[in-house]
Design a protein around this motif. Structure first.
Motif, PDB file in Angstrom:
ATOM      1  N   ARG A 326     -24.698  42.775 131.877  1.00  6.71           N
ATOM      2  CA  ARG A 326     -24.698  41.980 133.099  1.00  6.71           C
ATOM      3  C   ARG A 326     -23.331  41.989 133.733  1.00  6.71           C
ATOM      4  NH1 ARG A 326     -29.562  40.063 134.230  1.00  6.71           N
ATOM      5  NH2 ARG A 326     -30.528  40.881 132.366  1.00  6.71           N
ATOM      6  N   ARG A 327     -23.267  42.439 134.993  1.00  6.93           N
ATOM      7  CA  ARG A 327     -21.975  42.458 135.698  1.00  6.93           C
ATOM      8  C   ARG A 327     -22.008  41.318 136.695  1.00  6.93           C
ATOM      9  NH1 ARG A 327     -20.989  47.601 138.580  1.00  6.93           N
ATOM     10  NH2 ARG A 327     -22.819  46.880 139.664  1.00  6.93           N
ATOM     11  N   LYS A 328     -20.885  40.616 136.788  1.00  8.97           N
ATOM     12  CA  LYS A 328     -20.806  39.439 137.653  1.00  8.97           C
ATOM     13  C   LYS A 328     -21.254  39.747 139.078  1.00  8.97           C
ATOM     14  CE  LYS A 328     -17.733  35.693 136.638  1.00  8.97           C
ATOM     15  NZ  LYS A 328     -16.454  35.717 135.970  1.00  8.97           N
ATOM     16  N   GLN A 329     -20.826  40.942 139.542  1.00 10.04           N
ATOM     17  CA  GLN A 329     -21.068  41.255 140.949  1.00 10.04           C
ATOM     18  C   GLN A 329     -22.547  41.528 141.254  1.00 10.04           C
ATOM     19  OE1 GLN A 329     -19.469  43.113 138.738  1.00 10.04           O
ATOM     20  NE2 GLN A 329     -19.340  45.279 139.263  1.00 10.04           N
ATOM     21  N   ASP A 330     -23.374  41.771 140.203  1.00 10.36           N
ATOM     22  CA  ASP A 330     -24.780  42.097 140.479  1.00 10.36           C
ATOM     23  C   ASP A 330     -25.569  40.862 140.908  1.00 10.36           C
ATOM     24  OD1 ASP A 330     -24.294  44.679 139.882  1.00 10.36           O
ATOM     25  OD2 ASP A 330     -25.042  44.577 137.824  1.00 10.36           O
ATOM     26  N   ILE A 364     -33.640  50.855 136.924  1.00  5.20           N
ATOM     27  CA  ILE A 364     -32.646  51.811 137.429  1.00  5.20           C
ATOM     28  C   ILE A 364     -32.947  52.126 138.894  1.00  5.20           C
ATOM     29  CG2 ILE A 364     -32.346  52.825 135.141  1.00  5.20           C
ATOM     30  CD1 ILE A 364     -33.549  55.379 136.237  1.00  5.20           C
ATOM     31  N   GLY A 365     -31.874  52.513 139.608  1.00  5.94           N
ATOM     32  CA  GLY A 365     -32.032  52.876 141.017  1.00  5.94           C
ATOM     33  C   GLY A 365     -31.822  51.714 141.965  1.00  5.94           C
ATOM     34  N   PRO A 370     -24.340  51.521 139.387  1.00  5.09           N
ATOM     35  CA  PRO A 370     -23.826  52.730 138.732  1.00  5.09           C
ATOM     36  C   PRO A 370     -24.684  53.076 137.514  1.00  5.09           C
ATOM     37  CG  PRO A 370     -22.412  50.838 138.289  1.00  5.09           C
ATOM     38  CD  PRO A 370     -23.544  50.342 139.139  1.00  5.09           C
ATOM     39  N   LEU A 371     -24.543  54.294 137.007  1.00  6.99           N
ATOM     40  CA  LEU A 371     -25.393  54.706 135.889  1.00  6.99           C
ATOM     41  C   LEU A 371     -24.851  54.271 134.527  1.00  6.99           C
ATOM     42  CD1 LEU A 371     -26.490  58.230 137.104  1.00  6.99           C
ATOM     43  CD2 LEU A 371     -27.899  56.190 136.877  1.00  6.99           C
ATOM     44  N   GLU A 372     -23.547  54.017 134.444  1.00  6.93           N
ATOM     45  CA  GLU A 372     -22.954  53.687 133.132  1.00  6.93           C
ATOM     46  C   GLU A 372     -23.631  52.473 132.474  1.00  6.93           C
ATOM     47  OE1 GLU A 372     -21.103  54.185 135.898  1.00  6.93           O
ATOM     48  OE2 GLU A 372     -20.651  56.256 135.388  1.00  6.93           O
ATOM     49  N   PRO A 373     -23.825  51.355 133.205  1.00  2.76           N
ATOM     50  CA  PRO A 373     -24.484  50.221 132.549  1.00  2.76           C
ATOM     51  C   PRO A 373     -25.899  50.554 132.067  1.00  2.76           C
ATOM     52  CG  PRO A 373     -23.651  49.585 134.720  1.00  2.76           C
ATOM     53  CD  PRO A 373     -23.430  51.050 134.585  1.00  2.76           C
ATOM     54  N   VAL A 374     -26.563  51.510 132.733  1.00  4.97           N
ATOM     55  CA  VAL A 374     -27.918  51.889 132.293  1.00  4.97           C
ATOM     56  C   VAL A 374     -27.814  52.578 130.931  1.00  4.97           C
ATOM     57  CG1 VAL A 374     -29.996  53.210 132.852  1.00  4.97           C
ATOM     58  CG2 VAL A 374     -28.644  52.185 134.698  1.00  4.97           C
ATOM     59  N   VAL A 375     -26.835  53.476 130.808  1.00  8.45           N
ATOM     60  CA  VAL A 375     -26.655  54.188 129.541  1.00  8.45           C
ATOM     61  C   VAL A 375     -26.346  53.177 128.432  1.00  8.45           C
ATOM     62  CG1 VAL A 375     -25.196  55.866 128.323  1.00  8.45           C
ATOM     63  CG2 VAL A 375     -25.874  56.277 130.717  1.00  8.45           C
ATOM     64  N   ALA A 376     -25.424  52.236 128.721  1.00  8.02           N
ATOM     65  CA  ALA A 376     -25.059  51.231 127.715  1.00  8.02           C
ATOM     66  C   ALA A 376     -26.274  50.369 127.356  1.00  8.02           C
ATOM     67  CB  ALA A 376     -23.925  50.359 128.251  1.00  8.02           C
TER      68      ALA A 376
END
Ligand code: B12
Ligand code: SF4
Length: 448
Positions: A326-330, A364-365, A370-376
């Motif tokens: 979870r990123r604050k900005q999302d 996703i999408g 970005p794709l990095e958090p999806v991979v993580a």
């Protein structure tokens, strides 16, 4: 039932898309409406353009994959603007000639009710209505359902129905039906009382390989990418004993074993809702299988809930995780955090659920994602013995994220709902490519 009562034809339209599969998808709203109309003595016919068991379709095992299975398909040209997508576009469902034969064999209806699901499937709805018009040029056609509700203006301009009827079943709908049929139609139960409504008329289907069950309508959350609040503004639950009665009715009268929960929020207020339902199913002794393709809320899964889910026969579990990073900005939603997911996963494992039947959706999408958090997130889910399942974001009108999606998309989302198709990643991030997608999918694989 008297035969001089008006005859109503209900229609589940074709799907036009890059891919479609019967993932336990039935037009529940249309069948609820059918149940109510039949209860009032109307004569009903049902045409399912997606019928996998049409007598002229190649034979398939109805019980394979607990009722799921492929639709027939016919290749089509992709809609204008999507010709460069490296995937084949098709019409899913029965052949056009079979539809004409089936319509011609029917007694002419007095009214036709067509439903609709995904917004970007509207070309199939439009083609179905055109076919209906050809055979029954004088019968009024009403269009309702999800596309009709989320894209009312577009549907009025495009779909070819006499009237688009957005929103849930209510007194206005009863008035419109009365107006078209020239007879008074007034359901003799309170339309706001979910427990009073007759069961959906599932017996109109050719084969009952599975039955969708709705134990509640709407959702108390309001995630930015979702339109649940717009579609069903009020969250309402049915009484647990009525839900158990309905499940046992379909099991005992039609031999149904596979049940699919369509709820947005089955486990909310579990103590007084889901748990008594699970206990009622266990007490009945019926050997059933339950599937939750629409995802369960993770935060509410504790050892008792997990144990009861297992004992009641829950077989396919899907969890609404969306991201493990979870990123604050999302700020897309605050449904669950990683610790809660880890705790729930532990309870499910202990209750006997395995990665074969337990998966967590990862979105996703999303615009600017970005794709990095999806991979993580994929790694974090696998570490808990749960299968990561990629859910491709589809921009939805009336959701809070719609404006951002419109601004980020490489397509004019407001001009045509086909551009909201999640198969084309309309809001793809800069780092996205089809090759990246294959790599992400590869990463979700779990060791057998
Ligand atoms: C159950 C469900 C599913 C089921 C399948 C349902 C199906 N038939 O295909 C599953 C879990 C498989 C599913 C999958 C997906 N879904 Co879904 N799903 C739902 C859900 C939760 C409920 C739909 C439902 O049955 N509601 C209950 C019935 C009673 O309501 P209803 O159909 O709206 O009908 C009412 C009225 O419209 C009216 N009505 C219906 N027909 C007619 C006809 C006439 C003539 C009239 C007058 C009235 C009328 O009467 C009903 C009673 O009030 C909705 C969200 C929601 N709360 O509605 C999302 C929703 C439809 N799904 C959505 C999405 C995004 C998906 C996925 C793409 C998710 C993903 N990323 O993978 C996939 C697509 C897979 C597929 N179908 O191929 C989006 C739609 C997006 C869009 N662009 O249209 C929704 C709105 C959720 C959201 N995120 O906001 N889904
Ligand atoms: S995504 Fe799920 S939890 Fe969030 S509002 Fe929609 S149905 Fe509710």
């Amino acid at each position: 039932m008297t035969t001089d009562r008006p005859h109503i034809l209900l229609v589940n339209p074709w799907i036009d898309d890059f891919a479609a599969y019967d993932v336990w998808a039935q037009p529940l709203g249309l069948f609820m409406l059918a149940g109510m109309l039949r209860d009032q003595g109307f004569r009903l016919s049902y045409i399912d353009c997606l019928d996998r068991f049409h007598p002229r379709a190649p034979r398939s095992d109805p019980y394979a994959r607990h009722g799921r299975g492929p639709y027939l398909k016919t290749a089509l040209n992709a809609p204008p603007g999507l010709e460069d997508i490296p995937r084949r576009y098709s019409r899913y469902g029965i052949r056009e000639a079979w539809l004409y034969e089936d319509l011609t064999a029917l007694a002419p209806p007095d009214l036709i009710l067509v439903t609709s699901m995904m917004t970007y499937w509207y070309p199939g709805v439009k083609a179905t209505i055109a076919a209906l018009r050809r055979i029954f040029p004088h019968t009024p056609i009403l269009l309702g359902g999800i596309y009709a509700t989320l894209c009312q203006d577009h549907a009025e301009r495009t779909a070819g129905a006499d009237q688009v009827v957005p929103g849930p079943i209510d007194a206005h709908l009863a008035d419109r039906i009365s107006q078209y049929l020239g007879v008074g139609y007034r359901p003799d139960f309170d339309l706001k009382d979910l427990d009073a409504a007759p069961y959906p008329a599932w017996d109109l289907r050719r084969r009952l390989t599975y039955v969708p069950i709705l134990t509640s309508l709407g959702c108390p959350f309001n995630c930015a990418y979702c339109a649940s609040r717009f579609l069903q503004p009020r969250y309402r639950q049915r009484r647990p004993e009525i839900v158990v009665e309905e499940i046992l009715f379909w099991h005992r009268s039609a031999g149904v074993r596979d049940f699919v929960l369509y709820d947005d929020a089955f486990l909310i207020g579990a103590e007084t809702h889901a748990l008594p339902i699970l206990e009622g199913i266990i007490r009945s002794g019926a050997r059933l299988r339950f599937h939750t393709p629409n995802a369960l809320h993770i935060r509410t899964i504790d050892p008792t809930t997990a144990r009861l889910l297992a004992r009641a026969g829950f077989h396919t579990i899907r969890l609404g995780l969306e991201t493990a990073v979870r990123r604050k900005q999302d700020g897309y939603d605050r449904k669950v955090n990683l610790d809660e997911f880890v705790a729930a996963a532990g309870c499910l494992r202990k209750a006997g659920f395995t990665p074969q039947n337990t998966g967590a959706y990862l979105l996703i999408g999303l615009p600017g994602q970005p794709l990095e958090p999806v991979v993580a997130s994929i790694e974090a889910v696998k570490a808990q013995g749960i299968r990561p399942i990629l859910a491709y974001y589809t921009p939805i009108p009336h959701s809070r994220l719609w404006g951002e999606a419109v601004a980020h998309s490489r397509y004019d989302l407001e001009a045509d709902p086909v551009f909201s198709n999640n198969a084309i990643f309309p809001c793809q991030p800069e780092s996205f490519s089809w090759e990246w997608l294959s790599r992400l999918k590869e990463m979700t694989r779990m060791a057998a």
